[in-house]
Write an enzyme that holds these catalytic residues in place. Structure first.
Site, short mmCIF file in Angstrom:
data_model
loop_
_atom_site.label_atom_id
_atom_site.label_comp_id
_atom_site.label_asym_id
_atom_site.label_seq_id
_atom_site.Cartn_x
_atom_site.Cartn_y
_atom_site.Cartn_z
N ARG A 164 -7.93 -1.55 16.74
CA ARG A 164 -8.42 -1.19 15.41
C ARG A 164 -9.38 -2.32 15.06
O ARG A 164 -10.23 -2.65 15.89
CB ARG A 164 -7.28 -0.99 14.43
CG ARG A 164 -7.72 -0.08 13.25
CD ARG A 164 -6.61 0.23 12.25
NE ARG A 164 -6.28 -0.94 11.45
CZ ARG A 164 -5.33 -0.94 10.51
NH1 ARG A 164 -4.65 0.17 10.24
NH2 ARG A 164 -5.05 -2.04 9.81
N LYS B 26 0.81 -1.23 0.00
CA LYS B 26 0.00 0.00 0.00
C LYS B 26 0.84 1.27 0.00
O LYS B 26 0.40 2.29 -0.53
CB LYS B 26 -0.98 0.00 1.17
CG LYS B 26 -0.32 0.04 2.53
CD LYS B 26 -1.34 -0.25 3.64
CE LYS B 26 -0.64 -0.19 4.97
NZ LYS B 26 -1.39 -0.83 6.04
C1 PLP Z 1 -0.48 -1.56 6.72
C2 PLP Z 1 -0.73 -2.88 7.26
C3 PLP Z 1 0.34 -3.78 7.43
C4 PLP Z 1 1.79 -3.42 7.15
O1 PLP Z 1 2.28 -2.56 8.12
P1 PLP Z 1 3.82 -2.09 8.12
O2 PLP Z 1 3.99 -1.37 9.40
O3 PLP Z 1 4.00 -1.23 6.93
O4 PLP Z 1 4.66 -3.31 8.03
C5 PLP Z 1 0.02 -5.05 7.89
N1 PLP Z 1 -1.26 -5.41 8.17
C6 PLP Z 1 -2.29 -4.57 8.02
C7 PLP Z 1 -3.66 -5.05 8.36
C8 PLP Z 1 -2.06 -3.28 7.57
O5 PLP Z 1 -3.11 -2.45 7.43
#
Ligand code: PLP
Length: 354
Positions: A128, A35
Site C-alpha cells: 500500500r 476511524k
Molecule cells: C487503519 C489503520 C491502522 C489500524 O488498523 P487496525 O487493523 O484497525 O488496527 C493503522 N495504521 C494505518 C496506516 C491504518 O490505515
C-alpha cells in the site's frame, strides 16, 4: 429507534487498558486508531482516560472533532495536497511518503508559524503506501532541510493491501533501516511505528527490536488481532451490538422464481434449495452494515442476503418464536462496525456503568 448500535464504553475501556498495558510491558506506545468509529467523542474520551498518548485517524474530519489537549492527533492517511493547510492546522503529526506533499506541508506550517511533525512510511512488502527502503536516505536528506517540518520517525504498514503479516524478520529489517538512518543523519527517531492490529500477536513472544509504537484500531474496539483473526485474551469482542427490527415474517420457497438475472448489486446470487423456509426481514441493509461481516447472537439464525435497506434472515431453526417488531441482535466485524458507525440511519446508544 432502530436500527440501533449499543456501545459498551466500559468494555472498550477495558480493551484499551489491556492492550496498552501489554504494549507498555514491551516499551511500546499505543496509538488508538479512531476511524472505525468516526472518532466518536465518548470513545475518544475512553482513550484519553486510559492515558493513551496518540490518536490516529485517516480523515481530518474525524481528527477535527477531537477536542482533547492531551491527545496527540495523527493523520494516518497520506494528506491530500488539497488538504495540506487543514492537515497542519488540525493534526500534530501526519504520515507521509511524498516529498512534494511534505514541501507543501512545510509551506503551510511556515504561514501558520508552526512546526509540523511527520512520520515517513516505508514500503515493507504489503504494497500500500510507503517509500522503498533504498530511497529513504534521499527522502530524509531533503526532508531534514525543511525548516517547519520535524521528522519524528519512520513506520510501516502490514496486512492492508497485500495481506503481508508482520513478523520478526520484517521488524528487524525496519529496525535496522531506522538505525542506519539515525547514524547517517545523526538523529534519533522518537517513533518507529510497527503496524496495526496484525502486529499484536507478536507482543506475546516476538522481538520488537527498535520498534516502539503500534497503531491499534480493531484490537481495542473488537478485541481481535488481525494477523490470524483470533480473539485477544482478556478482551471483549462484544462491545458493540447492533439490533435491527423485524418488518416481515413469512414462509417462502428458498429458490427465487422466474428468469434469472442479477440482483440490485449486479451480482448473480447462488442459492441453495432447502424447500420452504421461515424468513424474517429486518429494516437494516447494506447502507448500514456489511452483511457478510456480522454474526447473529441467536446462533440458529442464518443471514441469507441483503439489499440496500433490507436484511433477509432464515429463522426456521430458531427456538425463539419471532414476531413482527422483535429485534435481532448481531456482533459486528470491522467492516460492519465502520459502516454502522458512519451511517446516519443507525442510532447510537452508549452504555456505561457508573
Ligand atoms: C487503519 C489503520 C491502522 C489500524 O488498523 P487496525 O487493523 O484497525 O488496527 C493503522 N495504521 C494505518 C496506516 C491504518 O490505515
Amino acid at each position: 429507534m432502530y436500527p440501533k448500535i449499543t456501545i459498551d464504553l466500559d468494555k472498550i475501556k477495558h480493551n484499551i487498558e489491556t492492550i496498552k498495558r501489554r504494549c507498555e510491558e514491551r516499551d511500546i506506545s499505543l496509538m488508538g486508531i479512531t476511524k472505525s468509529f468516526c472518532a466518536d467523542r465518548n470513545i475518544v474520551k475512553c482513550l484519553e482516560e486510559v492515558g493513551v498518548e496518540y490518536v490516529g485517524d485517516s480523515r481530518l474530519e474525524n481528527l477535527e472533532k477531537i477536542e482533547s489537549k492531551k491527545l496527540k492527533k495523527v493523520l494516518i492517511r497520506l494528506p491530500m495536497m488539497s488538504e495540506a493547510k487543514r492537515a497542519v492546522e488540525i493534526a500534530d503529526i501526519t504520515f507521509n511518503t511524498e516529498y512534494e506533499t511534505i514541501q507543501k506541508l512545510n509551506e503551510e506550517a511556515e504561514k501558520l508559524q508552526k512546526v509540523h511533525s511527520v512520520l515517513l512510511l516505508v514500503e515493507m512488502g504489503d504494497l500500500r503506501e510507503g517509500t522503498a527502503p533504498e530511497n529513504m536516505e534521499e527522502l530524509l536528506e531533503k526532508v531534514l532541510k525543511l525548516k517547519n517540518i520535524e521528522l519524528i520517525g519512520i513506520g510501516a504498514n502490514f496486512s492492508c493491501y497485500g495481506g503481508i503479516i508482520p513478523d520478526e524478520e520484517k521488524f528487524l529489517e525496519l529496525s535496522e533501516l531506522a538505525k542506519r538512518l539515525e547514524e547517517k543523519f545523526k538523529i534519533e527517531f522518537q517513533m518507529i511505528s510497527g503496524g496495526n492490529s496484525s502486529s499484536l500477536y507478536l507482543l506475546k513472544k516476538g522481538e520488537f527490536f527498535k520498534i516502539n509504537n503500534l497503531r491499534i484500531g480493531e484490537g481495542i474496539v473488537l478485541g481481535r488481532e488481525t494477523a490470524f483473526g483470533t480473539k485477544i485474551s482478556g478482551c471483549y469482542q462484544d462491545a458493540f451490538i447492533l439490533e435491527g427490527e423485524i418488518i416481515e415474517i413469512k414462509e417462502k420457497q428458498s429458490i427465487p422464481r422466474g428468469k434469472l438475472g442479477v440482483n440490485a448489486f449486479g451480482e448473480r446470487p447462488r442459492i441453495e434449495d432447502l424447500g420452504v423456509r421461515k424468513r424474517a426481514i429486518l429494516a437494516l441493509g447494506r447502507q448500514d452494515v456489511e452483511y457478510t461481516d456480522m454474526i447473529p447472537q441467536d446462533k440458529t439464525i442464518r443471514i441469507l442476503g441483503a439489499s440496500s435497506d433490507h436484511l433477509i434472515l432464515d429463522i426456521t431453526d430458531s427456538e425463539k418464536k419471532y414476531e413482527l417488531g422483535d429485534k435481532v441482535s448481531f456482533i459486528l466485524g470491522y467492516g460492519s462496525l465502520t459502516r454502522a458507525m458512519s451511517s446516519n440511519y443507525v442510532y447510537k446508544d452508549f452504555k456505561e456503568e457508573k
